[in-house]
Scaffold this active site. Structure first.
Site, PDB file in Angstrom:
ATOM      1  N   LEU A   1      -0.348 -19.595  -3.719  1.00 26.43           N
ATOM      2  CA  LEU A   1      -1.254 -19.090  -4.745  1.00 26.43           C
ATOM      3  C   LEU A   1      -1.305 -20.076  -5.905  1.00 26.43           C
ATOM      4  CD1 LEU A   1      -0.452 -16.617  -3.005  1.00 26.43           C
ATOM      5  CD2 LEU A   1      -0.472 -15.243  -5.082  1.00 26.43           C
TER       6      LEU A   1
ATOM      7  N   ALA B   1       1.601 -21.990 -10.008  1.00 28.63           N
ATOM      8  CA  ALA B   1       1.391 -21.850  -8.569  1.00 28.63           C
ATOM      9  C   ALA B   1       2.701 -21.347  -7.968  1.00 28.63           C
ATOM     10  CB  ALA B   1       0.985 -23.174  -7.934  1.00 28.63           C
ATOM     11  N   LYS B   2       2.612 -20.746  -6.807  1.00 26.05           N
ATOM     12  CA  LYS B   2       3.817 -20.303  -6.114  1.00 26.05           C
ATOM     13  C   LYS B   2       3.461 -20.116  -4.642  1.00 26.05           C
ATOM     14  CE  LYS B   2       8.063 -19.395  -7.548  1.00 26.05           C
ATOM     15  NZ  LYS B   2       8.786 -20.266  -8.498  1.00 26.05           N
ATOM     16  N   GLY B   3       4.408 -20.428  -3.788  1.00 25.04           N
ATOM     17  CA  GLY B   3       4.199 -20.240  -2.362  1.00 25.04           C
ATOM     18  C   GLY B   3       5.409 -19.614  -1.726  1.00 25.04           C
TER      19      GLY B   3
ATOM     20  N   ASP C   1      12.693 -23.755  -4.350  1.00 24.37           N
ATOM     21  CA  ASP C   1      12.823 -22.370  -4.794  1.00 24.37           C
ATOM     22  C   ASP C   1      13.925 -21.731  -3.959  1.00 24.37           C
ATOM     23  OD1 ASP C   1      12.229 -19.576  -5.555  1.00 24.37           O
ATOM     24  OD2 ASP C   1      10.379 -20.396  -6.351  1.00 24.37           O
TER      25      ASP C   1
END
Length: 936
Positions: free
Chosen positions: A137, A179-181, A252
């Site tokens: 995202l 952003a993050k995935g 992460d």
């Protein structure tokens, strides 16, 4: 059906409340519509099909009509959701040949997907394969954030959405947006009973799925020729969006050691970012070795303690914590002061209790554990522990605490505890600091349910905010408290910011790494910088990168200290500002957890302000909004800001690679981020909004005005003096110094906005005013007389009474009068007199007419709403305009060479009749009474 099966799996993650079998049943029962959907997908995205907008529209109308005829609301919703998703797809790898994986990847315009919960990112990628699924995202074209190995197969998108909301706020201080995935392993290896072998097998499966996820994302991403800046689209992919070349990832949960894996893929594929694709790899900046995230969060802790009058350089303080010494954030954090007395901590394995630790010996032991790398609390040397210390395995059924442990944790009765109860006791223990360096959400608001939190694994140990007994919370880890939990804790007197503000140093460091590598890409490509030399250069700049990053953390915390001090007096401004941001679509009160208009009204009536977590959230949204407005203007291209680009990088890079820094692909974004952060941190969160209310200035005009004022009055040096004074001055003193400096920024910015042409010719404006201000500024106090010298001496005394050193207090107290030099420069130019002579006359007339007394009266007027603020502004401007006009008049009737008092007398004599008439009409006649402020 493969396409539709993938779409259905995504919709399930997005929250569509239908099982896979339900979706398949609907598709099989409506085979004509199913075929239409497949055709619609090909018509839009198959590179072998000629683009035909009319044909697409016609087929979409046919599908919609067919769905209208379908019986059953569930079938209707499923089919419309699939149609909406296909329409929102901007790229897919389905039609691309020679893909390295079996996965399918899709990129969506998230704003047009009706089924998605809020907030909706700007872009979203979804990867689907037999082995894994994942989402990425992004909130803007240039966005970054970590990739998480999730264990939430059924709702991993929900987890990632929660994280990206926090990431978007955290990234307000850096160039990219949030952003993050995340990905899940769908078919994990079957356990064998051999723990070590099972761990290795699971790690191998995770890396394999991570490779597939990263490769699929890159399959859809444009490449860039770093030399020519030419965008190269991926083969076999229809692009129904603009160029999209910026994709970066970061470590992460679960992927901390995967950066080299991602970078190897990028290098193998010739992706333009190379090993800048995933920061923190073996050629880059090791966050744990630098301790950068913990050091950044510690700046927040230091500021909180400073406001409490605690000096962590000399005073011992007690700590409870979440984590262990093998962890980056917890381990580094617990080594940042030799005065830490860590009385208790826990991780997923053990609970550590040391009731009365010796600060130095315990620090040495923590350092030893940290150096081991894979230590646990069980490795702690028992000889160092204080009497009654305990290290409890969390798998134990129960535990009876020693009397010393009970006292340390604030437990009054001797009872057997479960380990769940023990963890809760650690969280609620009375201590100075709770240091969060772990993973999980451990504190919520009383009004929230555990389901609201979305972290099932910690439901049993989670506390409500009122159960916290610590004075300060430092959030080195993410999501340790819910935002509502932070707010409730702060309302009860606790000191806390947000995780986004506290631990932003990690993303800031990664951002610098990526941008440094981009700057060096040209030199690497033409072989003028060898790989080994590049590695050594990056290493040599490590401390400079740390310095740049930590400066951002200090600046944000200094701003937050002032935000907290002024929260009660500025609540009406905050209320109007949130209204404005909401109207512009940049704030959602529910998502951002900000008060409603009615709640703001209640705060005003109760004479309360926003809490620190709310102020941190609002400040981040202000920065994001201003950045979005400024980025679309020509401001970042102004030559005045050229130095900002070089200041962002370590000095050595600017010296040796100035030519590549100057053409950095993200030059405009770096400049914009730098100037906006500087303005908000120094001029205040409400500065741009108030200037807009008062003068109509937009964000770019506010930034230009702030920059001009800072340069003209050399306020950069003033702020550095204030920062340096923090070592010996209480927080109330440095805050008071900053407030006085901001008063000059406010007045001078309004003056430039209303008296100079807009858009402000920045370079010419600075050149016009700076020389005279720099020359005459130090002399202003010698020209002050009467109540004006009394006023400035009173301001100086007020500042010193708060702990400021006399020298800086006097200089800052003078600033409001140096503001008048802007008018004096103009008067000197119009009248063709020396600026020094004009200044002497100007201040003599000001004292003679008691202008300062009138200005003080205006300042005392209420500012309850915008109209009060505008009325105050009009009165103040009238006073200054009158003084300006009178000075010009006095210069025109006086003789050259006369001193200031003679010129005042000559002006009065020349205007005797007019002055007498006005005095005669005044109910309090006096030769020395000031004229009506509107008199010209």
């Amino acid at each position: 059906m493969t396409i539709l099966r993938a779409y259905a799996a995504y919709l399930r993650q997005a929250g569509l409340p239908y099982s896979r079998s339900n979706v398949e049943r609907v598709l099989l029962s409506n085979d004509a519509i199913t075929q239409y959907l497949v055709e619609f997908h090909a018509l839009r995205l198959d590179p072998g099909v000629e683009r035909d907008t009319a044909a697409e529209d016609a087929l979409e109308d046919r599908i919609s009509a067919a769905i209208d005829a379908v019986a059953g609301i569930d079938a209707d919703r499923i089919l419309r959701a699939l149609l909406s998703l296909i329409r929102a797809t901007t790229r897919t790898t389905y039609f691309a040949g020679d893909r390295p994986t079996t996965a399918l990847a899709f990129k969506f315009d998230s704003s047009s997907i009706d089924e998605l919960p809020l907030p909706r990112p700007k872009y979203e990628a979804y990867v689907y394969s037999p082995r894994m699924e994942g989402v990425h995202l992004r909130f803007d074209d240039v966005a970054r954030g970590g990739i998480r190995w999730s264990d939430r197969r059924d709702d991993f998108r929900t987890e990632i959405l929660g994280l990206v909301k926090a990431q978007a706020v955290k990234n307000a201080v850096i160039v990219p947006a949030g952003a993050k995935g995340g990905f899940v392993v769908k078919n994990p290896p079957t356990p064998t009973g051999d723990a070590a072998a099972d761990r290795e097998a699971m790690l191998a499966a995770g890396i394999s799925c991570y490779r597939e996820f990263i490769s699929s994302l890159l399959d859809m991403t444009d490449n860039l020729d770093i030399t020519t800046r030419q965008v190269m689209a991926p083969e076999g992919i229809v692009r129904r969006d603009g160029d999209d070349t910026y994709l970066v990832v970061a470590a992460d949960k679960g992927t901390a050691a995967f950066s080299d894996v991602a970078n190897a893929i990028a290098l193998e594929r010739g992706y333009w970012l190379g090993d800048g694709f995933a920061s923190g790899g073996s050629v880059g900046y090791d966050h744990k070795a630098m301790g950068i995230t913990a050091r950044g969060a510690w700046e927040s802790v230091l500021q909180h303690f400073r406001e409490m009058g605690v000096d962590t350089r000399t005073d011992d303080f007690t700590v409870v914590g979440i984590g262990d010494m093998s962890g980056d954030v917890f381990g580094n954090g617990m080594l940042l002061s030799p005065h830490i007395r860590l009385i208790a901590a826990f991780d997923h394995r053990h609970v550590f209790i040391d009731p009365d630790p010796d600060p130095q010996r315990s620090w040495d032991e923590r350092a030893r554990l940290f150096a081991l790398g894979r230590s646990s609390w069980k490795d702690y040397d028992g000889a160092v522990l204080s009497e009654g210390a305990m290290i409890v395995d969390r798998s134990a059924k129960s535990v009876r605490l020693t009397p010393q442990a009970r006292r340390a944790l604030g437990i009054e009765t001797d009872q057997v505890l479960t380990t769940v109860e023990l963890v809760r006791a650690v969280l609620g223990a009375p201590a100075d600091l709770l240091w969060n360096g772990g993973v999980g959400t451990y504190v919520k608001a009383t009004s929230e349910s555990h389901a609201d939190v979305g972290d099932k694994s910690n439901d049993a140990v989670r506390l409500d905010a009122p159960a916290l007994s610590v004075r300060v919370v430092g959030e080195g880890g993410n999501l340790g408290l819910t935002q509502l939990g932070r707010i409730e804790y702060a309302r009860n007197g606790g000191r806390v910011n947000t995780d986004a503000l506290d631990n932003s140093a990690g993303v800031d460091c990664s951002d610098h790494e990526v941008n440094i590598k981009i700057a060096l890409a040209g030199a690497t490509a033409d072989n003028t910088l060898a790989a080994q030399d590049r590695r050594e250069l990056l290493s040599d700049m490590t401390e400079d990168v740390s310095r740049l990053v930590l400066a951002d953390n200090r600046s944000q915390n200094e701003m937050m200290s002032l935000n907290r001090a002024q929260a009660g007096t500025l609540v009406s401004f905050h209320s109007r500002m949130v209204d404005d941001l909401e109207r512009r679509g940049h704030v959602d009160r529910a998502i951002d957890v900000l008060p409603t208009t009615a709640q703001f009204g209640a705060l005003e009536r109760e004479q309360k302000g926003l809490t620190s977590p709310e102020l941190a959230q609002l400040t981040a949204q202000v920065k994001r909004f201003i950045k979005s407005e400024v980025s679309g203007t020509t401001l970042p291209d102004n030559r005045v800001y050229a130095g900002r680009l070089h200041d962002y990088f370590p000095p050595r890079l600017g010296r040796e690679y100035a030519h590549t820094v100057a053409v950095h692909p993200l030059r405009r974004e770096i400049v914009t981020t730098s100037v906006v952060n500087d303005m908000v941190d120094r001029a205040g969160m409400t500065f741009a909004f108030r200037l807009r209310e008062e003068t109509g200035a937009d964000s770019a005009e506010a930034v230009n005005a702030f920059t001009a004022v800072t340069e003209i009055f050399d306020l950069g040096a003033t702020f550095e003096r204030i920062r340096a004074a923090a070592d010996t001055t209480p927080a109330s003193g440095t805050n008071a110094l900053t407030v006085q400096t901001q008063r000059l920024i406010d007045r001078a910015s309004r003056w430039l906005t209303t008296h100079r042409p807009q858009p402000l010719p920045l370079e010419a404006t600075i050149a016009r005013y700076r020389p005279v201000v720099r020359e005459l500024g130090p002399r202003v106090r010698e020209w002050l007389q009467g109540d004006e010298i009394t006023a400035v001496e009173g301001r100086t005394e007020a500042l010193t009474s708060r702990g400021a050193e006399h020298g800086i207090a006097a200089d800052v107290a003078d600033l409001l009068h140096t503001y008048c030099l802007l008018d004096i420069v103009d008067i000197a130019e119009i009248s063709q007199h020396r600026a020094e002579d004009v200044a002497e006359l100007y201040f003599a007339l000001s004292a003679h007419l008691h202008i300062n007394t009138a200005l003080t009266a205006v300042t005392a007027l209420p500012r309850l709403d915008r109209w009060h603020a505008l009325a105050r502004l009009a009165l103040r401007d009238d006073l200054y305009s009158s003084l300006r006009a009178i000075t010009l008049d006095a210069l025109s009737v006086s003789e050259p060479g006369d001193d200031a008092s003679d010129k005042v007398d000559q002006w009065e004599q020349h205007n005797a009749a007019r002055l007498a008439a006005r005095v005669h009409c005044s109910p309090r006649s006096s030769r020395r009474s000031p004229p009506n402020p509107r008199w010209r």
